[in-house]
Write a protein that holds these residues in place. Structure first.
Motif, PDB file in Angstrom:
ATOM      1  N   TYR A 129       0.822  -1.212   0.000  1.00 44.97           N
ATOM      2  CA  TYR A 129       0.000   0.000   0.000  1.00 44.97           C
ATOM      3  C   TYR A 129       0.854   1.260   0.000  1.00 44.97           C
ATOM      4  O   TYR A 129       0.531   2.256  -0.641  1.00 44.97           O
ATOM      5  CB  TYR A 129      -0.933  -0.004   1.228  1.00 44.97           C
ATOM      6  N   GLY A 138      -2.172   7.199   4.535  1.00 48.21           N
ATOM      7  CA  GLY A 138      -2.943   7.275   3.288  1.00 48.21           C
ATOM      8  C   GLY A 138      -2.782   8.604   2.577  1.00 48.21           C
ATOM      9  O   GLY A 138      -3.112   8.726   1.398  1.00 48.21           O
ATOM     10  N   LYS A 189       3.832   8.517  -0.273  1.00 48.22           N
ATOM     11  CA  LYS A 189       2.916   8.446   0.863  1.00 48.22           C
ATOM     12  C   LYS A 189       3.600   8.999   2.111  1.00 48.22           C
ATOM     13  O   LYS A 189       4.814   8.820   2.299  1.00 48.22           O
ATOM     14  CB  LYS A 189       2.510   6.982   1.099  1.00 48.22           C
ATOM     15  N   ASP A 196      -8.613   3.582   1.609  1.00 42.22           N
ATOM     16  CA  ASP A 196      -8.796   4.679   0.646  1.00 42.22           C
ATOM     17  C   ASP A 196     -10.266   5.110   0.578  1.00 42.22           C
ATOM     18  O   ASP A 196     -10.570   6.296   0.465  1.00 42.22           O
ATOM     19  CB  ASP A 196      -8.282   4.280  -0.734  1.00 42.22           C
ATOM     20  N   GLU A 197     -11.142   4.124   0.664  1.00 40.80           N
ATOM     21  CA  GLU A 197     -12.584   4.408   0.665  1.00 40.80           C
ATOM     22  C   GLU A 197     -12.957   5.226   1.917  1.00 40.80           C
ATOM     23  O   GLU A 197     -13.694   6.212   1.828  1.00 40.80           O
ATOM     24  CB  GLU A 197     -13.294   3.061   0.702  1.00 40.80           C
ATOM     25  N   ASN A 225     -10.958   7.116   3.701  1.00 43.16           N
ATOM     26  CA  ASN A 225     -10.384   8.454   3.598  1.00 43.16           C
ATOM     27  C   ASN A 225     -11.167   9.322   2.617  1.00 43.16           C
ATOM     28  O   ASN A 225     -11.352  10.512   2.849  1.00 43.16           O
ATOM     29  CB  ASN A 225      -8.897   8.378   3.205  1.00 43.16           C
ATOM     30  N   VAL A 284      -6.243  13.699   4.547  1.00 40.23           N
ATOM     31  CA  VAL A 284      -7.110  12.547   4.860  1.00 40.23           C
ATOM     32  C   VAL A 284      -7.957  12.779   6.113  1.00 40.23           C
ATOM     33  O   VAL A 284      -8.609  11.860   6.611  1.00 40.23           O
ATOM     34  CB  VAL A 284      -6.322  11.214   4.951  1.00 40.23           C
TER      35      VAL A 284
END
Ligand SMILES: *Cc1c(COP(=O)(O)O)cnc(C)c1O
Length: 369
Positions: free
Chosen positions: A44, A159, A171, A248-249, A251, A283
């Motif tokens: 990730y 994230g 990141k 990710d969803e 955030n 985020v």
């Protein structure tokens, strides 16, 4: 402030299965679930090495030990942050040197750090506060020039992504020598207990981090250095594997909720909505307003009276905490002082919807009428 119950209900089947499988495996410590999560997080983050540990505070401590920081070394930290950042510095006999932050981003800057560098400075700890990256490019350049370690406190920004001037992106947590994060339940990636991790692009450093976190041993019962015991347990790792797939969803949901708040508060003169830095995504670990004038505590009480929680992160500059008074030479940091007086954070999590937000927004609007 957060709604972990609704989040859990939505992934309940998958989560319960993952937890029960881990329990049935009886591999509670350093089991396959930990290795699995570790490699998923590495992927990730775009490569590099992840070293899981017991919590975010340990991640900071183990990092400073693995980098070989010694009593008397100075470590520069923002005065406007959670206590853990400075606490481990003091605990290791290092000297925390507290600097001010930028009034828009709440993060410290290269210029503020540079003014605090002395011949004893060994490391900088930028904190990516509330979910947005500190402006890392100038900080990394400054650290290179002065030969300083950079330890990113990434507990609030997992994230988030920072864009360098050449267009390359990284990141948060993967820019300095080591990044530290926390999986405390309310963080953007939270487990169901305590957890943390360190991240680095350097294989040698990863090895040392792993060793310090494991009693200073590489080979069982051969201790090459004094270390600590700091582990992420297998059940928490299994929880994190499930949730990482949704990070990710989650955030993105936070970002949508932040935009909704922004639009609602745009015409309230007294409130300053969160600043968006051009070179970092945000985020939204916290959605933090600055009250330009008026009484922040009165607003908080007004909301509390309607059962709307609001947080103040953080009410006291680190150098004014009793535990750290010893490191304070006097003199106030003006932006930190101003922020401690005037910030207020609203409920922010992945499960907000316009109905809930409208209640919060209406309560705030009536206060300013
Ligand atoms: C949460 C947090 C930590 C510490 O994490 P724990 O897992 O609670 O030890 C450190 N720094 C910051 C900025 C945090 O928000």
């Amino acid at each position: 402030m957060v709604d972990l119950k609704t989040q859990y209900e939505k992934i309940r089947e998958e989560m319960d299965r993952a937890i029960l499988e881990t329990v049935a495996s009886i591999k509670f410590i350093n089991g396959p679930a930990v290795k699995k999560f570790q490699s998923e997080l590495e992927e990730y983050l775009g490569g590099g090495h992840v070293v899981p540990c017991a919590n975010g505070t340990d991640a900071l401590q183990v990092s400073m030990m693995a980098l070989g920081l010694k009593p008397g070394d100075e470590v520069i930290v923002p005065a406007f942050t959670y206590v853990a950042t400075a606490e481990v510095i003091a605990l290791l006999g290092l000297t925390p040197v507290m600097v001010d932050v930028d009034p828009d981003t709440f993060n410290t800057t290269a210029a503020l750090v540079e003014a605090a560098i002395t011949p004893r400075t060994r490391a900088i700890v930028p904190v990516h506060l509330f979910g947005q990256s500190a402006d890392m490019e100038p900080l990394l350049e400054l650290a290179r020039r002065h030969n300083l370690f950079v330890i990113e406190d990434n507990a609030q920004a997992i994230g988030a992504e920072y864009t360098f001037s050449d267009g390359s992106r990284r990141k948060t947590g993967m820019m300095g020598h080591v990044g530290c994060t926390s999986f405390f339940p309310s963080k953007n990636l939270g487990c169901y207990g305590d957890g943390g991790a360190m991240m680095t692009r350097e294989a040698d450093l990863a090895q040392r981090l792993r060793m310090v976190a494991n009693h200073g041993q590489e080979r069982l019962y051969y201790h090459d250095m004094v270390g600590v015991n700091s582990r992420l347990d297998s059940i928490q790792a299994a929880v994190l594997s499930v949730k990482l797939a949704y990070l990710d969803e989650y955030n993105a949901a936070r970002q949508r909720a932040a935009a909704y708040y922004d639009a609602a508060f745009a015409d309230i003169q007294q409130l300053k909505t969160p600043f968006r830095q051009h070179n970092s995504t945000h985020v939204f670990h916290q959605y933090t307003l600055v009250m330009r004038d008026g009484d922040r505590d009165a607003l908080r009480q007004h909301l509390a009276a309607q059962n709307i929680p609001a947080g103040v992160y953080y009410p006291v500059p680190l150098y004014k905490q009793k535990a750290f008074a010893h490191y304070w030479a006097g003199g106030e940091l003006p932006v930190t002082e101003m922020l401690c007086r005037s910030v207020i954070s609203l409920p922010m999590h992945s499960e907000l919807n316009s109905a809930i937000q409208d209640q919060i927004i209406n309560a705030i609007k009536t206060f300013f009428k």
